[in-house]
Scaffold this active site. Structure first.
Site, short mmCIF file in Angstrom:
data_model
loop_
_atom_site.label_atom_id
_atom_site.label_comp_id
_atom_site.label_asym_id
_atom_site.label_seq_id
_atom_site.Cartn_x
_atom_site.Cartn_y
_atom_site.Cartn_z
N LYS A 28 46.43 45.36 49.77
CA LYS A 28 47.49 44.45 49.55
C LYS A 28 46.94 43.44 48.32
O LYS A 28 46.20 42.59 48.89
CB LYS A 28 47.95 43.59 50.87
CG LYS A 28 49.35 42.84 50.54
CD LYS A 28 49.44 41.85 51.55
CE LYS A 28 49.10 40.61 51.10
NZ LYS A 28 49.57 40.06 49.83
N GLU A 37 35.84 35.66 52.20
CA GLU A 37 35.09 35.43 51.16
C GLU A 37 36.15 34.04 50.60
O GLU A 37 37.36 34.48 50.06
CB GLU A 37 34.83 36.31 50.04
CG GLU A 37 33.62 35.76 49.41
CD GLU A 37 34.17 34.84 47.94
OE1 GLU A 37 33.78 33.65 48.09
OE2 GLU A 37 34.82 35.31 47.04
N CYS A 56 36.42 31.37 42.47
CA CYS A 56 35.63 30.66 43.69
C CYS A 56 34.23 30.26 43.21
O CYS A 56 33.66 29.26 43.97
CB CYS A 56 35.30 31.87 44.71
SG CYS A 56 36.56 32.98 45.26
N GLU A 81 38.02 21.72 47.26
CA GLU A 81 38.32 22.78 46.34
C GLU A 81 39.49 22.52 45.45
O GLU A 81 40.52 22.41 46.00
CB GLU A 81 38.36 24.31 46.73
CG GLU A 81 38.25 25.50 45.62
CD GLU A 81 38.19 26.80 46.37
OE1 GLU A 81 38.95 27.10 47.32
OE2 GLU A 81 37.43 27.32 45.73
C1 UN1 Z 1 35.28 34.58 42.21
O1 UN1 Z 1 35.35 33.57 41.61
O2 UN1 Z 1 36.20 34.91 43.12
O3 UN1 Z 1 30.09 35.23 39.47
C2 UN1 Z 1 34.54 35.90 41.82
C3 UN1 Z 1 31.34 35.39 38.93
C4 UN1 Z 1 32.25 36.65 39.00
C5 UN1 Z 1 32.77 36.84 40.07
C6 UN1 Z 1 33.67 35.62 40.60
N1 UN1 Z 1 31.43 37.89 38.68
O4 UN1 Z 1 31.83 34.42 38.95
#
Ligand code: UN1
Length: 503
Positions: free
Chosen positions: A182, A257, A291, A392
């Site tokens: 999804k 995550e 993230c 965040e």
């Molecule tokens: C994310 O931010 O959800 O190291 C993933 C990184 C990328 C992956 C980020 N290779 O920022």
């Protein structure tokens, strides 16, 4: 701006269930629009519980054959997927820039991360090792082998619309699971390209299914579905908690995550120009919507002013625009709701007494007025306990916090509820090793920013960034398999473990 017109027509994006492209049962659709221009790109199946159920049933029915299909041959199929993905990298990257706004060079990197993950997991077709161990009894053999878990729900975000789906789908499939995918409502068109590649590579029907939704109708149905065995989710901490609580009653395996409040610590001995490069890339790359984005800069007071001045002059030069244009450094944010949230944090920061040095507003220039743009934003005079230093933001906003020592920097770094990525700039090897031991984080960079994870190391974080699992690398193989311990007694007599020890 004309570049985005290269998408000639509105794409009709259906669900993919049991090897067929089908509209939502309701016949309803939702729109996918370019966040830089507002252009309509696609009309997407607006799925509900019936669609989700059909996808789960297809995945369930396909599971028995797929789990028995030799893993090296599953790997060959993944190799084929990787090759097609590599051949189509540029085209998919352009679609990605149009669908979610990141600049084209970064979109290419996102597709490349998907290619890397697919090749890596294809190789796991000939590994996914178990182990043997000696028995405490005579004439007894024992081993631990991996079994697939079953039907996987892979629920993915929009910020890495190719890479993150591959983090979930590739390890799930190589270990013999079947998948209901999804994708995020903001990026169904890139998701569709990935599924089309599997179709072209000859994946058997039902092994990978996709249901799109907006709002949560299909997603909620997946969370409640009794035939799903395992969930892999990337997104906000709030939704992650919901995934966990909704599936807890059925004792499901869940990998989350979630958020980050990642910091770059810059010491008084650091190479400041190198640090500035790392900060600008980590804070404003993908418009801060990673993230792993650096949303805190923890600066030693001895260099804080010099670092901040250098940062201001670099950030001022960042050019906002459509990510397809090569003059653009920073694209739009994903949608108006997110922009509103980012802007709200600017208001909060000011109200808390932080000093707004740059940005903090919505640009209205020609060419930017149709998209969801937000000016790169820098605060200083920020205290570690302020909300803009704790929560965040997921946008192009970062804050400078002053400290007097490495110990204090690490204390500030560790003093948030997340623990995904962290970085330290220093030229002192002793400080580097001290930080390697003391920083509470899933990912640590020395003399590099907070982004740049590669697919063959574990990805994920501590504390409320997740629930203890890791994606990528061997960690993903562990998540998508169950251990089966097998004992073979060839003594021909009853041997009782822990009891018949003196034979
Ligand atoms: C994310 O931010 O959800 O190291 C993933 C990184 C990328 C992956 C980020 N290779 O920022």
């Amino acid at each position: 701006m004309t570049a985005s017109l290269s998408q000639p027509q509105v794409i009709e994006a259906h669900n993919y269930i049991n090897g067929q492209w089908v509209p939502a049962r309701s016949g309803e659709t939702f729109e996918s629009r370019n966040p830089a221009t507002g252009e309509l790109l696609g009309l997407v199946a607006k799925s509900g519980p019936a669609d989700a159920d059909a996808a789960v049933q297809a995945a369930r029915a396909a599971f028995d054959n797929w789990r028995k299909y030799p893993a090296p041959r599953r790997g060959e199929l993944l190799f084929k997927v990787a090759q097609i993905l590599a051949a189509r990298k540029e085209e998919i990257a352009r679609l990605m820039t149009q669908e979610m706004g990141k600049v084209l060079t970064e979109a290419r990197g996102d597709v490349q991360e998907g290619i890397d993950m697919t090749y890596y997991m294809a190789g796991e077709g000939r590994r996914q090792h178990g182990f043997t161990a000696p028995s405490e009894m005579f004439d007894k053999f024992q081993m631990a082998v991996r079994d697939p878990v079953g039907v996987v729900a892979a629920i993915t975000p929009w910020n890495f619309p190719m890479a993150i789906p591959t983090w979930k789908i590739m390890p799930a499939l190589i270990t013999g699971n079947t998948v209901v995918f999804k994708p995020a409502p903001d990026t169904p068109l890139v998701a569709r390209e990935l599924v089309k590649i599997f179709e072209e590579a000859g994946l058997p029907a039902g092994v990978l299914n996709m249901v799109c939704d907006t709002g949560r109708a299909a997603g909620e149905a997946l969370l409640q579905h009794p035939e799903i065995d395992i969930y892999s989710f990337t997104g906000s901490t709030e939704t992650g908690k919901h995934v966990l609580t909704e599936t807890a009653g059925r004792l499901k395996k869940v990998s989350l995550e979630l958020g980050g409040k990642n910091a770059i610590m810059v010491m008084d001995d650091a190479n400041l120009d190198l640090a500035v490069d790392g900060i600008v890339w980590s804070a404003f790359g993908t418009t801060g919507q990673r993230c792993t984005a650096a949303s805190r800069i923890i600066a030693h007071r001895a260099i804080e002013k010099e670092l901040t001045d250098k940062l201001v002059s670099r950030i001022e030069k960042l050019r906002l625009g459509d990510g397809l244009q090569d003059t653009t450094d920073v694209g739009p944010v994903i949608n108006s709701k997110q922009r509103h949230r980012i802007h709200e944090y600017t208001r909060i920061g000011k109200a808390e007494g932080a000093n707004l040095l740059l940005g903090g507003d919505i640009p209205t220039e020609d060419g930017l007025d149709k998209g969801h743009f937000y000016r790169p934003t820098l605060f200083n005079k920020v205290r570690p306990d302020m909300r803009i230093a704790q929560e965040e933001i997921f946008g192009p906003t970062t804050v400078v916090i002053g400290v007097d020592s490495l110990e204090e920097a690490i204390k500030v770094n560790n003093g948030v509820k997340y623990g995904l990525s962290a970085s330290l700039y220093t030229q002192d090897v002793n400080r580097a090793f001290f930080a390697m031991r003391e920083v509470a984080t899933g990912i640590l960079y020395i003399n590099a920013g907070t982004i740049g994870a590669e697919v063959h190391l574990p990805f994920g974080g501590t504390r409320q960034t997740g629930n203890g699992h890791r994606e990528a690398a061997g960690a993903a193989i562990d998540f998508f398999t169950e251990w089966k311990a097998v004992y073979v007694d060839f003594s021909g007599k009853l041997q009782r473990a822990q009891i018949d020890m003196d034979m």
